[in-house]
Design a protein around this motif. Structure first.
Motif: not given
Length: 148
Positions: A126-135
């Protein structure tokens, strides 16, 4: 009109609850690993004109990076507007408008397509901000692409 048995109605209700929870959670998958970046150019749309076959391909590749990465609804809207602007700068404003309409309709993260918003992540993120680990995963993969 078809009527469902009590068992069918209960099974359907369980399925609806499961899908709602999976969507709210962001994924059916337990893993949150980013798949390697892939691009199909301008998806089901031409990459350019007959005389210049790759005229706006770089615009589509940049757009694919944004879609692979995913994120919020606002980030998707920005990526789509940037695609339109990039294609228009190639001198093809009408094509840019058509492409914008196509990605706005077809790029939803809720369809199981290879070109959906956030296609690098497990389906139904869906639509959600990327976490630090995902970034960090995004940055590492993009850096690796630059060295290829």
């Amino acid at each position: 009109m078809m009527t469902l048995s009590k068992t069918s109605r209960i099974s359907f209700a369980i399925l609806v609850v499961f899908l709602a929870l999976a969507t709210a959670r962001g994924s059916f998958s337990v893993a949150n690993d980013l798949s390697p970046f892939t691009s199909d150019g301008c998806s089901a749309f031409p990459d350019g004109t007959l005389s210049f076959r790759t005229q706006w391909l770089s615009c589509c590749t940049a757009h694919d990076i944004a879609y692979w990465r995913g994120g919020t609804y606002q980030e998707r809207l920005t990526a789509d507007k940037e695609l339109r602007q990039c294609v228009a700068q190639t001198g093809q404003d009408e094509i840019a408008k058509i492409m914008l309409a196509g990605v706005r309709v077809g790029g939803t993260p809720y369809l199981p397509t290879t070109f959906r918003w956030g296609y690098g992540w497990p389906y139904l993120r869906g639509y959600k901000p990327l976490s630090d680990s995902e970034l960090a995963q995004v940055e590492a993969q993009l850096k690796a692409l630059e060295t290829e």
